[in-house]
Each structure stands twice: as C-alpha cells, then as structure tokens.
Design a protein around this motif. Structure first.
Motif, PDB file in Angstrom:
ATOM      1  N   MET A  71     -78.287 -27.576  32.023  1.00 48.12           N
ATOM      2  CA  MET A  71     -78.598 -27.466  30.557  1.00 48.12           C
ATOM      3  C   MET A  71     -77.877 -26.404  29.846  1.00 48.12           C
ATOM      4  O   MET A  71     -78.179 -25.098  30.521  1.00 48.12           O
ATOM      5  CB  MET A  71     -80.027 -27.369  30.222  1.00 48.12           C
ATOM      6  N   SER A  72     -77.092 -26.458  28.767  1.00 47.81           N
ATOM      7  CA  SER A  72     -76.873 -25.419  27.983  1.00 47.81           C
ATOM      8  C   SER A  72     -76.933 -25.774  26.675  1.00 47.81           C
ATOM      9  O   SER A  72     -77.031 -27.100  26.318  1.00 47.81           O
ATOM     10  CB  SER A  72     -75.126 -25.365  28.129  1.00 47.81           C
ATOM     11  N   GLY A  73     -77.260 -24.740  25.551  1.00 46.07           N
ATOM     12  CA  GLY A  73     -77.344 -24.995  24.418  1.00 46.07           C
ATOM     13  C   GLY A  73     -78.586 -24.189  23.848  1.00 46.07           C
ATOM     14  O   GLY A  73     -78.941 -23.316  24.405  1.00 46.07           O
ATOM     15  N   GLN A  74     -79.260 -24.628  22.679  1.00 48.73           N
ATOM     16  CA  GLN A  74     -80.374 -23.975  22.260  1.00 48.73           C
ATOM     17  C   GLN A  74     -81.587 -25.142  21.734  1.00 48.73           C
ATOM     18  O   GLN A  74     -81.572 -26.292  21.544  1.00 48.73           O
ATOM     19  CB  GLN A  74     -80.159 -23.559  20.863  1.00 48.73           C
ATOM     20  N   ILE A  75     -82.994 -24.379  22.028  1.00 53.61           N
ATOM     21  CA  ILE A  75     -84.077 -25.022  21.584  1.00 53.61           C
ATOM     22  C   ILE A  75     -84.618 -23.965  20.502  1.00 53.61           C
ATOM     23  O   ILE A  75     -84.711 -22.825  20.614  1.00 53.61           O
ATOM     24  CB  ILE A  75     -85.206 -25.055  22.656  1.00 53.61           C
ATOM     25  N   VAL A  76     -84.838 -24.763  19.284  1.00 57.38           N
ATOM     26  CA  VAL A  76     -85.219 -23.838  18.034  1.00 57.38           C
ATOM     27  C   VAL A  76     -86.601 -24.339  17.778  1.00 57.38           C
ATOM     28  O   VAL A  76     -86.933 -25.339  17.446  1.00 57.38           O
ATOM     29  CB  VAL A  76     -84.456 -24.324  16.820  1.00 57.38           C
TER      30      VAL A  76
ATOM     31  N   TYR B   5     -91.048 -27.465  12.941  1.00 56.20           N
ATOM     32  CA  TYR B   5     -90.403 -28.391  13.853  1.00 56.20           C
ATOM     33  C   TYR B   5     -89.848 -27.676  15.188  1.00 56.20           C
ATOM     34  O   TYR B   5     -89.763 -26.465  15.280  1.00 56.20           O
ATOM     35  CB  TYR B   5     -89.153 -29.197  13.326  1.00 56.20           C
ATOM     36  N   ILE B   6     -89.477 -28.493  16.090  1.00 54.27           N
ATOM     37  CA  ILE B   6     -88.847 -27.914  17.441  1.00 54.27           C
ATOM     38  C   ILE B   6     -87.562 -28.962  17.456  1.00 54.27           C
ATOM     39  O   ILE B   6     -87.648 -30.076  17.588  1.00 54.27           O
ATOM     40  CB  ILE B   6     -89.779 -28.133  18.521  1.00 54.27           C
ATOM     41  N   ALA B   7     -86.312 -28.075  17.644  1.00 52.55           N
ATOM     42  CA  ALA B   7     -85.344 -28.831  17.616  1.00 52.55           C
ATOM     43  C   ALA B   7     -84.413 -28.320  18.922  1.00 52.55           C
ATOM     44  O   ALA B   7     -84.286 -27.341  19.196  1.00 52.55           O
ATOM     45  CB  ALA B   7     -84.392 -28.405  16.318  1.00 52.55           C
TER      46      ALA B   7
ATOM     47  N   GLN C 241     -86.602 -36.381  31.138  1.00 50.71           N
ATOM     48  CA  GLN C 241     -87.432 -36.453  29.798  1.00 50.71           C
ATOM     49  C   GLN C 241     -87.621 -35.109  29.220  1.00 50.71           C
ATOM     50  O   GLN C 241     -88.000 -34.146  29.816  1.00 50.71           O
ATOM     51  CB  GLN C 241     -88.896 -37.319  30.327  1.00 50.71           C
ATOM     52  N   ILE C 242     -87.413 -35.016  27.997  1.00 46.61           N
ATOM     53  CA  ILE C 242     -87.893 -33.909  27.120  1.00 46.61           C
ATOM     54  C   ILE C 242     -89.323 -34.271  26.406  1.00 46.61           C
ATOM     55  O   ILE C 242     -89.133 -35.330  25.500  1.00 46.61           O
ATOM     56  CB  ILE C 242     -86.932 -33.500  26.152  1.00 46.61           C
ATOM     57  N   ILE C 243     -90.085 -33.709  26.736  1.00 48.62           N
ATOM     58  CA  ILE C 243     -91.558 -33.952  26.136  1.00 48.62           C
ATOM     59  C   ILE C 243     -92.396 -32.782  25.399  1.00 48.62           C
ATOM     60  O   ILE C 243     -92.090 -31.624  25.625  1.00 48.62           O
ATOM     61  CB  ILE C 243     -92.469 -34.229  27.273  1.00 48.62           C
ATOM     62  N   VAL C 244     -92.729 -33.215  24.108  1.00 42.23           N
ATOM     63  CA  VAL C 244     -93.289 -32.119  23.500  1.00 42.23           C
ATOM     64  C   VAL C 244     -94.835 -32.725  23.173  1.00 42.23           C
ATOM     65  O   VAL C 244     -94.870 -33.850  22.875  1.00 42.23           O
ATOM     66  CB  VAL C 244     -92.593 -31.999  22.031  1.00 42.23           C
TER      67      VAL C 244
ATOM     68  N   LYS D 170     -85.091 -33.811  16.911  1.00 43.89           N
ATOM     69  CA  LYS D 170     -85.908 -32.931  16.376  1.00 43.89           C
ATOM     70  C   LYS D 170     -87.425 -33.522  16.444  1.00 43.89           C
ATOM     71  O   LYS D 170     -87.647 -34.528  16.104  1.00 43.89           O
ATOM     72  CB  LYS D 170     -85.733 -32.461  14.710  1.00 43.89           C
ATOM     73  N   PHE D 171     -88.021 -32.499  17.018  1.00 47.35           N
ATOM     74  CA  PHE D 171     -89.703 -32.979  17.267  1.00 47.35           C
ATOM     75  C   PHE D 171     -90.587 -32.538  15.927  1.00 47.35           C
ATOM     76  O   PHE D 171     -90.415 -31.324  15.573  1.00 47.35           O
ATOM     77  CB  PHE D 171     -90.209 -32.431  18.526  1.00 47.35           C
ATOM     78  N   SER D 172     -91.495 -33.442  15.570  1.00 45.62           N
ATOM     79  CA  SER D 172     -92.041 -32.843  14.484  1.00 45.62           C
ATOM     80  C   SER D 172     -93.508 -32.161  15.007  1.00 45.62           C
ATOM     81  O   SER D 172     -93.888 -32.147  16.051  1.00 45.62           O
ATOM     82  CB  SER D 172     -92.675 -34.125  13.587  1.00 45.62           C
TER      83      SER D 172
END
Length: 484
Positions: free
Chosen positions: A176-181, A58-60, A78-81, A151-153
């Motif tokens: 933006m602050s934080g994490q992309i997993v 996944y992508i979180a 927009q957050i696009i996956v 969470k993106f599948s």
C-alpha cells in the motif's frame, strides 16, 4: 484460516499522534488485521472550528493497493472504520478465549453471528453493529493494482479505528502507498491532543507575565540581587521558551498534519533543561546556599552537578523515546529501561531536598534567626503541599487508568500530562514570591549571627541594617526581629 494476529500501529506523542499518515509501499500481510486509532470530534461537539478542517470531520483514504502475486484469482481486502463503542462487534471470541476475526468455513458451520456464506473470507461483523461500522471493499480481479479514494464519515465524537483486513487466501500479501487523512473540524490535530494548544498558550502568557514582573523587580533592585534570584530568572526564561515551543509545535501540527522532529527535540530538551535546573535550584536553596552558607563547597557542588547531569541525560533520552516510541519494538523496551532510573533519580532529589531543608530549619530554630526561619518554613509548606497533591494526582491517574476504558476517556487524557505543567508553574510562582527581589534582600543573604550568652530568643544578623527593616519575603512582621 485461523484467527488474525492484531498489530497495533498507532504513533504516540505523550498520548497519540495523528494526521496525514503516509504509506510508502507498506506491506499488508495475509491473515493480519492492522489498525490505527485517533480521536475525532463531530462538528457539533468540536471545541473549535476553522482551517484546515473548516468545520468538517472525516477519514479519507487516498491509497494505491497492489497485490504481491497475481494468480488470476479474486482477491479482497477490506478497509473498515468503526467508532470505539462498536469495535467489539468486529470478530468473535470462542469459549477458549481465542479471538477470531476472519469468517472461515469452520466458524460458518458453528453458526457464528456475522459469519455467513456471503462473508466467507471476510471480516466477521456482528449483526448488532447495525450500520455503524463502515466498510469499503477493495476487490482484485485481473488487475494487480487498485486505487482507493474514499471518505468515511464521523457520526459520533470519540476514538475511531481504521482497519485493514485481509482474510481471503487467494488475496495473498499486498502493498500500500498513499495517505490516510484524519480530519477534525479545526484541523489535523487529534482530539486527544487539542487541549494542549490552549494549555500551553495560557502557560506561555503566565510565564511572560511572571517574567515581566520579576524582570521589573530585578531592575529596580539590581544592586540588592542574590545569586539565587539570577537562577530563578533563568528558570522563568526556560519555562517561557518551553511553553512557546510546544504551543507553536501543536499549532503547526494542527495546520500541516505532520510533525517535524526539530521542534519536538527542541521542546524535549528545553523541558529537561528547565526540569533539571529547577530541581537543582530547589536543592541548593534547601541546602542553604546564599542564605546560610556562602558556597556549597567543592564536595557538595560536585555531587549536585553530577546528579543534575545524570538526571538530564536519562530524562532527555526517556522523553525523546516517549515522543517517538512507535519507531521500533526495541525502542519501546529501551524506553521502559530508562523509566526506572528517572523515577529513582526523582526520588533521590526529593529525599535529599527533604533532608537538607529539615536540617536547615532545625539550625535556624537553634540560632533564633526568625526571619530566615519563616521563609524556610513557608518553603517547606509549599514542598509538602506539592508532594501531597502530586502523590494524590498520580494515584488518581493510576486508579482511572486501571479502572476504566481508555477509549471512553479519550478527550481527557491530556489532563494527566497537562496537570504536571500547571503544578510546576504554581510552585515556581510560589518560589518567586518567597525570594522576590526587594531593597532588603541582603537581609536574607549569608551572614554570621552573634548570639547572647543568655536564653534570649533573638540574635543579631549582621546583614540587617535597621530595626525598621521589614522581612523581605514574609507577609507579617515579627516583633522578635526588631529587638536589639
């Protein structure tokens, strides 16, 4: 608004670097499309499964987005996956070849597919994409801060793109602050890099086995060792340390999602020390050191050392920058600057080696030193075979790179780099076999040869001790060597 400017923001270590990617007050500019890409496996296609992925991919996104200016108007980001196969459905290319990513009033009037009244101020998504492109809208109203935990599948193995799109004028810039997993079923290591774990694991085992065999032979024949054989021992040890370092580095990367600079620098330095010493070892062997001459002489020795030092410096800088070429735009140009000296020095090594071994083979032929000649001829064959294979592999790499889409072969990119490690190990095994320790190693040490006045094809090598002595580094006997 005009077309978006693409900012390619993905790290690379040889191929790529993926992970838990942290943002610390990162600026997302209005009118820019920023993205990263990473190879991900589905649980069904994954080459392995276990912690920390535990069979999931996944992508979180766990980030906080803050608008720079609070103007009371609605803002949208927009957050696009998307999978690489559907990346082309994002945006629109006009007849002049300009790529547009934002749905504007002018594009709406042109009836561009994917640009509708409901999507004004948003990214253009072609209807042909269906539901394969995942979108999470971040909407600001009166608040200046929005938290995202989404969470993106992963529905298909391949490279996935994560994009941040800001098209609406009223949104303004954001932080933006934080994490992309990015998670694979086996852990954080990207799909492009996973095969390096078994590769370096098997190579480490290979170096260990080679080192044990070589060490046993050195102990058994410790009174008959040549200087060259000590150098081979050092190169084998460096190869073992290098492959173990890379193996531990990739395993740790997979478990933690981050990559410490220490192991990377250590691995790069070990690689370059091994690579430099290996080239110097092959060069001095081809120059006849310890076999046809007792020493290189001060002039040749200084030239060899100077070439080795220069090669090590340029190669180390280039490899370090290749590992972290994403740091700055300037560093990428510096890295390119160091590529040409490294290539030129490699060519110089090869030409010098070719010249020296050709000259020594000619001398051995003239002096009728058959045993030494056979060793050098076999070494020549190894070098020529390696050179032909290397050139073929490099040409194939260029052909594949230029003739196909990189995203389509994302899970085989590792082989381009990995093959060079395999070639190097194979050459080292061949060199170790030719110059393996034996009770008759001194028969190949430097010695003067006494020749007869006639046209006989044989001579007397003073290091030979018995007519029953077998050549130490050849497979078959030569009757000429037994004639005295």
């Amino acid at each position: 608004m005009g077309s978006l400017v693409l900012w390619l923001m993905f790290s690379s270590f040889a191929l790529t670097q993926a992970y838990i990617y942290s943002y610390n007050n990162e600026l997302l500019r209005l009118g820019h499309l920023e993205y990263r890409r990473v190879g991900l496996y589905t649980p069904q296609d994954s080459p392995a499964s276990g912690p920390p992925g535990n069979g999931e991919s996944y992508i979180a996104a766990n980030v906080t987005l803050t608008r720079e200016v609070q103007n009371g108007e609605i803002g949208i980001l927009q957050i696009i996956v998307t999978h690489s196969s559907t990346f082309g459905y994002i945006g629109f290319t006009d007849p002049q070849g300009t790529r547009h990513f934002c749905c504007t009033q002018s594009l709406l009037e042109q009836e561009v597919p994917g640009c509708t009244n409901t999507r004004l101020g948003m990214a253009i998504i072609s209807p042909d994409a269906g539901d394969k492109i995942q979108i999470h809208d971040v909407v600001w109203d009166s608040e200046s801060e929005q938290k995202v935990n989404h969470k993106f599948s992963v529905y298909e193995s391949g490279r996935y793109y994560l994009l941040f799109s800001s098209c609406l004028n009223s949104t303004g810039d954001a932080r933006m602050s934080g994490q992309i997993v990015w998670m694979n079923p086996y852990g954080y290591l990207p799909g492009e890099l996973y095969q390096f774990i078994p590769l370096f694991g098997y190579l480490a085992i290979g170096y260990l086995v080679l080192g044990l065999i070589w060490g046993v032979l050195c102990v058994i024949h410790r009174h008959d060792l040549l200087h060259l054989q000590h150098y081979v021992s050092v190169v084998i040890m460096l190869g073992l340390l290098e492959t173990m370092t890379w193996y531990v580095d990739y395993r740790n990367f997979n478990l933690t999602g981050s990559r410490a600079i220490g192991p990377v620098i250590a691995g790069v330095l070990l690689s370059n020390v091994k690579r430099t010493l290996s080239r110097l070892l092959v060069l001095i062997v081809c120059m006849g050191y310890g076999v046809m001459k007792p020493s290189l002489g001060s002039d040749q020795r200084n030239k060899v050392i100077a070439l080795g030092v220069v090669y090590f410096v340029f190669s180390s800088v280039y490899d370090v920058m290749s590992s972290y070429s994403q740091m700055t735009f300037i560093m990428q140009h510096i890295r390119a600057f160091f590529l040409f000296p490294v290539a030129a020095l490699d060519s110089l090594f090869f030409l010098w080696i070719l010249q020296e071994i050709s000259s020594n083979i000619q001398q051995l032929t003239t002096r009728h030193q058959e045993a030494k000649l056979r060793v050098y001829q076999r070494f020549w064959q190894i070098l020529v075979t390696t050179a032909i294979f290397s050139v073929t592999w490099a040409a194939y790499q260029v052909f594949v790179t230029m003739g196909s889409n990189e995203d389509a072969r994302w899970n085989t990119l590792w082989a381009f780099e990995g093959m060079w490690h395999v070639i190097y190990f194979a050459v080292l095994v061949a060199v170790a076999f030719l110059w393996r320790p034996s009770p008759h190693a001194t028969a190949y040490a430097f010695s003067e040869q006494l020749t007869t006045d006639g046209d006989e094809d044989d001579g007397i090598e003073l290091a030979a001790r018995s007519k029953h002595m077998e050549p130490a580094f050849t497979i078959e006997d030569d009757d000429d060597d037994d004639q005295h």
